[in-house]
Design an enzyme around this catalytic site. Structure first.
Site, mmCIF file in Angstrom:
data_model
loop_
_atom_site.group_PDB
_atom_site.id
_atom_site.type_symbol
_atom_site.label_atom_id
_atom_site.label_comp_id
_atom_site.label_asym_id
_atom_site.label_seq_id
_atom_site.Cartn_x
_atom_site.Cartn_y
_atom_site.Cartn_z
ATOM 1 N N ASN A 1 0.826 -1.208 0.000
ATOM 2 C CA ASN A 1 0.000 0.000 0.000
ATOM 3 C C ASN A 1 0.863 1.263 0.000
ATOM 4 O O ASN A 1 2.012 1.260 0.461
ATOM 5 C CB ASN A 1 -0.978 0.001 1.185
ATOM 6 C CG ASN A 1 -0.301 -0.076 2.535
ATOM 7 O OD1 ASN A 1 0.714 -0.742 2.698
ATOM 8 N ND2 ASN A 1 -0.852 0.613 3.524
ATOM 9 N N MET A 2 0.271 2.337 -0.544
ATOM 10 C CA MET A 2 0.975 3.616 -0.625
ATOM 11 C C MET A 2 0.012 4.735 -0.262
ATOM 12 O O MET A 2 -1.116 4.793 -0.760
ATOM 13 C CB MET A 2 1.484 3.870 -2.061
ATOM 14 C CG MET A 2 2.471 2.829 -2.554
ATOM 15 S SD MET A 2 2.921 3.146 -4.288
ATOM 16 C CE MET A 2 4.021 4.563 -4.099
ATOM 17 N N GLU A 3 0.472 5.656 0.603
ATOM 18 C CA GLU A 3 -0.323 6.829 0.992
ATOM 19 C C GLU A 3 0.494 8.078 0.703
ATOM 20 O O GLU A 3 1.724 8.045 0.797
ATOM 21 C CB GLU A 3 -0.648 6.749 2.498
ATOM 22 C CG GLU A 3 -1.465 5.519 2.857
ATOM 23 C CD GLU A 3 -1.494 5.227 4.357
ATOM 24 O OE1 GLU A 3 -0.834 5.971 5.128
ATOM 25 O OE2 GLU A 3 -2.157 4.263 4.741
ATOM 26 N N HIS B 1 -3.900 0.633 -2.682
ATOM 27 C CA HIS B 1 -3.985 -0.533 -1.797
ATOM 28 C C HIS B 1 -2.992 -1.602 -2.273
ATOM 29 O O HIS B 1 -2.622 -1.640 -3.448
ATOM 30 C CB HIS B 1 -5.402 -1.095 -1.804
ATOM 31 C CG HIS B 1 -6.423 -0.156 -1.214
ATOM 32 N ND1 HIS B 1 -7.395 -0.549 -0.346
ATOM 33 C CD2 HIS B 1 -6.593 1.183 -1.373
ATOM 34 C CE1 HIS B 1 -8.138 0.481 0.015
ATOM 35 N NE2 HIS B 1 -7.671 1.547 -0.597
ATOM 36 N N GLU C 1 -3.246 -4.768 -2.831
ATOM 37 C CA GLU C 1 -3.716 -5.664 -3.901
ATOM 38 C C GLU C 1 -3.605 -4.959 -5.254
ATOM 39 O O GLU C 1 -3.181 -5.544 -6.255
ATOM 40 C CB GLU C 1 -5.179 -6.069 -3.656
ATOM 41 C CG GLU C 1 -5.393 -6.892 -2.398
ATOM 42 C CD GLU C 1 -5.680 -6.031 -1.164
ATOM 43 O OE1 GLU C 1 -5.139 -4.909 -1.063
ATOM 44 O OE2 GLU C 1 -6.434 -6.499 -0.295
ATOM 45 N N CYS D 1 -10.194 -5.357 1.417
ATOM 46 C CA CYS D 1 -11.318 -4.440 1.651
ATOM 47 C C CYS D 1 -12.293 -4.518 0.474
ATOM 48 O O CYS D 1 -11.979 -5.077 -0.578
ATOM 49 C CB CYS D 1 -10.803 -3.017 1.838
ATOM 50 S SG CYS D 1 -10.266 -2.223 0.317
ATOM 51 N N CYS E 1 -10.957 -3.270 -2.885
ATOM 52 C CA CYS E 1 -10.044 -4.181 -3.580
ATOM 53 C C CYS E 1 -10.780 -5.375 -4.167
ATOM 54 O O CYS E 1 -10.404 -5.892 -5.213
ATOM 55 C CB CYS E 1 -8.936 -4.660 -2.642
ATOM 56 S SG CYS E 1 -7.737 -3.360 -2.329
HETATM 57 ZN ZN LIG Z 1 -8.034 -2.614 -0.213
#
Ligand SMILES: [Zn+2]
Length: 296
Positions: A89-91, A102, A104, A129, A132
């Site tokens: 994941n990347m924010e 996300h 995935e 989630c 995804c």
């Molecule tokens: Zn997700």
């Protein structure tokens, strides 16, 4: 070995460490393993496909950039080729949460950008989630995609997404990871523009026809391309910038060192990636962002 893997190396069993070292010890380890490497690692570690993917999750999660949530998610996508692709994941600080990637999406897009034609399974360290689950339903693997989690039985996407709505509910819709070339052309000898054009030609936008691609160049001169991955439910669509940032991050690049970015998009379509692309790149410290348009 890349610094990001040092902190979690002790979570890998000594036997698997020994099997992985010939590949992961290189600074340019691409966070993927070819089918041949996977076979060799399975033989020397004694792990099967499922156990190996689970054991690699800490390494995938170590690629996560999560300054907001501090929630580090890793994913391993296994292609029908037998290759394994890491994802994380990347924010991004300073832009809306909608720009988040996300794990995935990262592993799937990583596989797509490296030329994988179809996925067999995905292994994740947390339950996928809803966003995804819908993103994965766009794949040409369909709901038969195998989904593995630690301490869970083998399930398929159909188990995680009952009563689904997907591209197969529409007729003649191309699917994500299908090979495609939209045939756009631009007269240019600029390598970055050409790379972004190639990405736009392979982008997946069957609902809006807003084909788009991007190319990023970092301070070392390395180029990373990203393609738009549209979703039948619209909101889980992944912009081309995010795709390129996935490849950059997973390859060991630094998303805060982008020197120039080129977005290529279809001029006649209903939507545009431009504003979101420019604002996210500005937040990442890149001020040299260009837009080139294509037309069918
Ligand atoms: Zn997700």
């Amino acid at each position: 070995m890349q610094a990001r893997f040092n902190a979690i190396w002790s979570e890998i069993t000594p036997k698997l460490q020994e099997a992985l070292l010939p590949y992961i010890s290189h600074d340019d380890f691409p966070a993927m393993l070819t089918a041949k490497q996977v076979e060799s690692i399975k033989q020397s570690s004694g792990l099967n496909d499922h156990a190996l993917a689970l054991s690699l999750l800490p390494l995938a999660a170590a690629c996560s950039i999560a300054p907001i949530s501090r929630f580090y998610v890793g994913a391993i996508a296994r292609g029908e080729s037998g290759n394994l692709y890491f994802g994380a994941n990347m924010e991004f600080i300073g832009v809306p949460l909608q720009q988040t990637v996300h794990a995935e999406q990262s592993a799937i897009t990583h596989a797509w950008l490296r030329g994988e034609k179809k996925l067999a399974s995905i292994t994740i360290n947390y339950s996928p989630c809803g966003h995804c689950r819908q993103f994965m339903n766009e794949l040409n693997s369909g709901t038969q995609l195998e989904v593995y989690l630690p301490n869970r039985p083998k399930l398929t996407l159909a188990d995680y997404l009952p009563e689904s709505f997907g591209p197969r509910d529409l007729t003649d819709t191309p699917l994500l990871l299908d090979t495609i070339n939209h045939g756009y052309q631009l007269a240019t000898d600029d390598e970055l523009v050409q790379t972004a054009l190639d990405a736009a030609n392979r982008s997946h936008a069957p609902y809006s026809q807003s084909h788009s691609g991007i190319a990023l160049q970092d301070a070392q001169g390395k180029i990373y391309a990203g393609r738009y991955a549209e979703n039948v439910a619209f909101n889980p669509s992944l912009p081309p910038l995010q795709a390129a940032l996935i490849l950059m991050n997973i390859s060991g690049g630094n998303c805060h060192t982008i020197k120039r970015a080129v977005l290529v998009e279809n001029e006649s379509s209903h939507i545009s990636q431009w504003n979101a692309t420019e604002s996210t790149l500005t937040a990442l410290g890149c001020t040299k962002v260009e837009r080139h348009t294509i037309l069918k």
